[in-house]
Design a protein around this motif. Structure first.
Motif, PDB file in Angstrom:
ATOM      1  N   VAL A  94       0.847  -1.204   0.000  1.00 18.14           N
ATOM      2  CA  VAL A  94       0.000   0.000   0.000  1.00 18.14           C
ATOM      3  C   VAL A  94       0.881   1.252   0.000  1.00 18.14           C
ATOM      4  O   VAL A  94       0.620   2.212  -0.748  1.00 18.14           O
ATOM      5  CB  VAL A  94      -0.937  -0.005   1.213  1.00 18.14           C
ATOM      6  N   GLY A  95       1.917   1.260   0.816  1.00 18.80           N
ATOM      7  CA  GLY A  95       2.808   2.412   0.863  1.00 18.80           C
ATOM      8  C   GLY A  95       3.547   2.633  -0.439  1.00 18.80           C
ATOM      9  O   GLY A  95       3.777   3.779  -0.844  1.00 18.80           O
ATOM     10  N   MET A  96       3.913   1.552  -1.117  1.00 19.44           N
ATOM     11  CA  MET A  96       4.609   1.687  -2.384  1.00 19.44           C
ATOM     12  C   MET A  96       3.697   2.309  -3.441  1.00 19.44           C
ATOM     13  O   MET A  96       4.111   3.188  -4.207  1.00 19.44           O
ATOM     14  CB  MET A  96       5.110   0.328  -2.866  1.00 19.44           C
ATOM     15  N   ILE A  97       2.436   1.861  -3.486  1.00 24.60           N
ATOM     16  CA  ILE A  97       1.486   2.443  -4.443  1.00 24.60           C
ATOM     17  C   ILE A  97       1.283   3.919  -4.151  1.00 24.60           C
ATOM     18  O   ILE A  97       1.304   4.767  -5.059  1.00 24.60           O
ATOM     19  CB  ILE A  97       0.148   1.682  -4.373  1.00 24.60           C
ATOM     20  N   HIS A  98       1.089   4.241  -2.877  1.00 24.29           N
ATOM     21  CA  HIS A  98       0.892   5.634  -2.487  1.00 24.29           C
ATOM     22  C   HIS A  98       2.108   6.485  -2.863  1.00 24.29           C
ATOM     23  O   HIS A  98       1.967   7.594  -3.410  1.00 24.29           O
ATOM     24  CB  HIS A  98       0.645   5.702  -0.980  1.00 24.29           C
ATOM     25  N   GLY A  99       3.311   5.989  -2.586  1.00 20.15           N
ATOM     26  CA  GLY A  99       4.516   6.742  -2.905  1.00 20.15           C
ATOM     27  C   GLY A  99       4.736   6.906  -4.389  1.00 20.15           C
ATOM     28  O   GLY A  99       5.144   7.975  -4.857  1.00 20.15           O
ATOM     29  N   CYS A 100       4.478   5.860  -5.155  1.00 18.98           N
ATOM     30  CA  CYS A 100       4.628   5.947  -6.615  1.00 18.98           C
ATOM     31  C   CYS A 100       3.680   6.981  -7.204  1.00 18.98           C
ATOM     32  O   CYS A 100       4.063   7.764  -8.085  1.00 18.98           O
ATOM     33  CB  CYS A 100       4.385   4.585  -7.250  1.00 18.98           C
ATOM     34  N   LEU A 101       2.442   6.987  -6.724  1.00 16.71           N
ATOM     35  CA  LEU A 101       1.486   7.988  -7.207  1.00 16.71           C
ATOM     36  C   LEU A 101       1.973   9.399  -6.869  1.00 16.71           C
ATOM     37  O   LEU A 101       1.884  10.309  -7.704  1.00 16.71           O
ATOM     38  CB  LEU A 101       0.112   7.741  -6.581  1.00 16.71           C
ATOM     39  N   GLY A 102       2.479   9.585  -5.663  1.00 14.88           N
ATOM     40  CA  GLY A 102       2.962  10.902  -5.272  1.00 14.88           C
ATOM     41  C   GLY A 102       4.122  11.372  -6.127  1.00 14.88           C
ATOM     42  O   GLY A 102       4.170  12.533  -6.560  1.00 14.88           O
ATOM     43  N   ILE A 103       5.067  10.486  -6.407  1.00 19.26           N
ATOM     44  CA  ILE A 103       6.219  10.853  -7.226  1.00 19.26           C
ATOM     45  C   ILE A 103       5.784  11.154  -8.659  1.00 19.26           C
ATOM     46  O   ILE A 103       6.199  12.158  -9.253  1.00 19.26           O
ATOM     47  CB  ILE A 103       7.265   9.724  -7.203  1.00 19.26           C
ATOM     48  N   VAL A 104       4.943  10.311  -9.220  1.00 17.27           N
ATOM     49  CA  VAL A 104       4.515  10.473 -10.615  1.00 17.27           C
ATOM     50  C   VAL A 104       3.754  11.782 -10.803  1.00 17.27           C
ATOM     51  O   VAL A 104       4.012  12.546 -11.735  1.00 17.27           O
ATOM     52  CB  VAL A 104       3.653   9.264 -11.033  1.00 17.27           C
ATOM     53  N   MET A 105       2.799  12.064  -9.922  1.00 16.34           N
ATOM     54  CA  MET A 105       1.984  13.259 -10.089  1.00 16.34           C
ATOM     55  C   MET A 105       2.812  14.530  -9.911  1.00 16.34           C
ATOM     56  O   MET A 105       2.639  15.507 -10.652  1.00 16.34           O
ATOM     57  CB  MET A 105       0.794  13.237  -9.129  1.00 16.34           C
ATOM     58  N   LEU A 106       3.732  14.533  -8.949  1.00 16.10           N
ATOM     59  CA  LEU A 106       4.570  15.708  -8.750  1.00 16.10           C
ATOM     60  C   LEU A 106       5.497  15.947  -9.935  1.00 16.10           C
ATOM     61  O   LEU A 106       5.617  17.080 -10.435  1.00 16.10           O
ATOM     62  CB  LEU A 106       5.391  15.552  -7.470  1.00 16.10           C
ATOM     63  N   LEU A 107       6.155  14.894 -10.396  1.00 13.71           N
ATOM     64  CA  LEU A 107       7.089  15.041 -11.509  1.00 13.71           C
ATOM     65  C   LEU A 107       6.387  15.494 -12.782  1.00 13.71           C
ATOM     66  O   LEU A 107       6.888  16.348 -13.516  1.00 13.71           O
ATOM     67  CB  LEU A 107       7.834  13.722 -11.746  1.00 13.71           C
ATOM     68  N   MET A 108       5.218  14.933 -13.064  1.00 11.93           N
ATOM     69  CA  MET A 108       4.493  15.331 -14.271  1.00 11.93           C
ATOM     70  C   MET A 108       4.030  16.778 -14.180  1.00 11.93           C
ATOM     71  O   MET A 108       4.099  17.531 -15.169  1.00 11.93           O
ATOM     72  CB  MET A 108       3.303  14.409 -14.503  1.00 11.93           C
ATOM     73  N   ALA A 109       3.560  17.199 -13.011  1.00 12.88           N
ATOM     74  CA  ALA A 109       3.121  18.588 -12.859  1.00 12.88           C
ATOM     75  C   ALA A 109       4.302  19.545 -13.007  1.00 12.88           C
ATOM     76  O   ALA A 109       4.201  20.568 -13.702  1.00 12.88           O
ATOM     77  CB  ALA A 109       2.447  18.775 -11.504  1.00 12.88           C
ATOM     78  N   PHE A 110       5.432  19.238 -12.367  1.00  9.76           N
ATOM     79  CA  PHE A 110       6.619  20.082 -12.502  1.00  9.76           C
ATOM     80  C   PHE A 110       7.109  20.121 -13.942  1.00  9.76           C
ATOM     81  O   PHE A 110       7.497  21.171 -14.462  1.00  9.76           O
ATOM     82  CB  PHE A 110       7.741  19.564 -11.593  1.00  9.76           C
ATOM     83  N   LEU A 111       7.089  18.972 -14.606  1.00  5.34           N
ATOM     84  CA  LEU A 111       7.593  18.877 -15.978  1.00  5.34           C
ATOM     85  C   LEU A 111       6.770  19.734 -16.925  1.00  5.34           C
ATOM     86  O   LEU A 111       7.313  20.533 -17.700  1.00  5.34           O
ATOM     87  CB  LEU A 111       7.575  17.412 -16.425  1.00  5.34           C
ATOM     88  N   THR A 112       5.460  19.579 -16.897  1.00  2.00           N
ATOM     89  CA  THR A 112       4.612  20.336 -17.821  1.00  2.00           C
ATOM     90  C   THR A 112       4.570  21.817 -17.445  1.00  2.00           C
ATOM     91  O   THR A 112       4.512  22.679 -18.330  1.00  2.00           O
ATOM     92  CB  THR A 112       3.190  19.766 -17.838  1.00  2.00           C
ATOM     93  N   PHE A 113       4.588  22.119 -16.150  1.00  2.00           N
ATOM     94  CA  PHE A 113       4.589  23.516 -15.724  1.00  2.00           C
ATOM     95  C   PHE A 113       5.841  24.228 -16.224  1.00  2.00           C
ATOM     96  O   PHE A 113       5.768  25.334 -16.789  1.00  2.00           O
ATOM     97  CB  PHE A 113       4.506  23.598 -14.201  1.00  2.00           C
ATOM     98  N   SER A 114       6.997  23.611 -16.037  1.00  2.00           N
ATOM     99  CA  SER A 114       8.255  24.218 -16.476  1.00  2.00           C
ATOM    100  C   SER A 114       8.305  24.370 -17.986  1.00  2.00           C
ATOM    101  O   SER A 114       8.705  25.421 -18.510  1.00  2.00           O
ATOM    102  CB  SER A 114       9.432  23.372 -15.981  1.00  2.00           C
ATOM    103  N   ALA A 115       7.880  23.327 -18.710  1.00  2.00           N
ATOM    104  CA  ALA A 115       7.912  23.396 -20.176  1.00  2.00           C
ATOM    105  C   ALA A 115       6.962  24.465 -20.703  1.00  2.00           C
ATOM    106  O   ALA A 115       7.297  25.201 -21.635  1.00  2.00           O
ATOM    107  CB  ALA A 115       7.559  22.031 -20.762  1.00  2.00           C
ATOM    108  N   ALA A 116       5.767  24.564 -20.112  1.00  2.00           N
ATOM    109  CA  ALA A 116       4.800  25.559 -20.568  1.00  2.00           C
ATOM    110  C   ALA A 116       5.276  26.970 -20.264  1.00  2.00           C
ATOM    111  O   ALA A 116       5.050  27.896 -21.058  1.00  2.00           O
ATOM    112  CB  ALA A 116       3.447  25.303 -19.914  1.00  2.00           C
TER     113      ALA A 116
END
Length: 266
Positions: free
Chosen positions: A63-85
Motif C-alpha cells: 500500500v505504501g509503495m502504491i501511495h509513494g509511486c502515485l505521489g512521485i509520478v503526479m509531482l514530476l508530471m506537474a513540474f515537468l509540464t509547468f516548467s515546459a509551458a
C-alpha cells in the motif's frame, strides 16, 4: 500536417530538456520502490476501497509503495509540464502573432503530454515488478497514466495563470499533498464524506489500489480521472486560445497603426 509535426517535435524537445525531472524519475522512483519493503513494518492493513465498497487486506509495504509511486509520478508530471509551458509560452505567443496556426500547436501539446504520461506510467509499472506482482498489471499502468494526465494538465493550467515558477512549485506541492494524503489507506483506512470522490486523484488512487490488491477493478474510477483531465485540458486550451488571440489582435492593431502613420507621413 507539417505544422503539427514541427510543433510536436519542438514540444517533445522542450520536455526532454528537463534533465532534473528525468534524473529524479530515473533515481527517486526505483529507490522508493526498492526501499518500501524496508521502510514499512511487515504488517497487514485492512481498509475499504471506496470505489467498490469492499474491504481489502494487504501488506503495508505494498500500500505504501502504491501511495509513494502515485505521489512521485503526479509531482514530476506537474513540474515537468509547468516548467515546459512556462518556457515555451512567450515563443508560442510570438508564433501565433506571426500567423502560425494555433490548432497544430494545441495538438502538439496534447501529443507531448500523452507521450510523457504513457512513458512515465510504463517506467513506474515495470519497476514495481522488481518487488511484487500486481494482480492487474495493465490497470496499474492505467491508474498511473491517468494520474500523470491529471497533474500534467494541472501543470499546464498553472503555467497559464500563475506569475512565476516559485508560485507554481508551491501550489503544486501543497495541492498534491492535500489531494493524495486523505486518500491513502495508511492515513484514512475507512474513508467517509462526499468530498473524497471529488478530489483529482480519487480515480487514479482507486484504480491503482484495485489493480494491485483487488480481484476486480472499478471502471468508474477511471472515468473520474478522465473527467478531471478533460476539465483541466479544456481550461488550459481555452486560456491559451484567448491569450494568443489577444496577442494576435494587438499585433494586428499595431501593424495597422504603423501603416497608417507611414501613409500620413508620406
Amino acid at each position: 500536417m507539417r505544422a503539427y509535426r514541427i510543433a510536436a517535435r519542438y514540444n517533445l524537445a522542450e520536455l526532454a530538456k528537463n534533465t532534473l525531472a528525468a534524473l529524479l524519475l530515473a533515481v527517486l522512483l526505483p529507490l522508493w520502490i526498492l526501499a518500501a519493503p524496508q521502510i514499512f513494518a511487515p504488517a497487514s492493513l485492512t481498509f475499504r476501497l471506496r470505489a467498490t465498497g469492499r474491504t481489502l487486506t494487504a501488506s503495508t509495504d505494498q500500500v505504501g509503495m502504491i501511495h509513494g509511486c502515485l505521489g512521485i509520478v503526479m509531482l514530476l508530471m506537474a513540474f515537468l509540464t509547468f516548467s515546459a509551458a512556462r518556457q515555451s509560452g512567450p515563443f508560442d505567443r510570438r508564433l501565433t502573432a506571426a500567423g502560425y496556426p494555433r490548432t497544430p500547436l494545441l495538438l502538439a501539446k496534447a501529443t507531448s503530454l500523452l507521450s510523457a504520461a504513457a512513458l512515465v506510467a510504463l517506467y513506474t509499472t515495470v519497476w514495481t515488478l522488481a518487488v511484487w506482482s500486481p494482480r492487474h498489471l495493465g490497470f496499474l499502468w492505467l491508474g498511473l497514466f491517468t494520474a500523470s494526465l491529471v497533474y500534467g494538465t494541472l501543470g499546464l493550467v498553472l503555467a497559464l495563470f500563475l506569475p512565476g515558477e516559485l508560485e507554481g512549485m508551491v501550489v503544486i506541492f501543497v495541492t498534491s499533498n492535500l489531494d493524495l494524503l486523505p486518500q491513502s489507506p495508511l492515513v484514512n483506512p475507512d474513508p467517509h464524506g462526499f468530498l473524497g470522490p471529488l478530489l483529482p486523484m480519487y480515480g487514479s488512487t482507486q484504480t491503482c489500489l484495485a489493480a494491485g490488491l483487488a480481484t476486480t477493478t472499478p471502471l468508474r474510477a477511471v472515468a473520474a480521472s478522465l473527467t478531471w483531465t478533460g476539465t483541466l485540458t479544456l481550461i488550459a486550451l481555452l486560456a491559451f486560445w484567448i491569450r494568443t488571440r489577444e496577442r494576435h489582435l494587438v499585433t494586428l492593431d499595431a501593424s495597422l497603426a504603423l501603416s497608417r502613420g507611414r501613409a500620413s507621413s508620406g
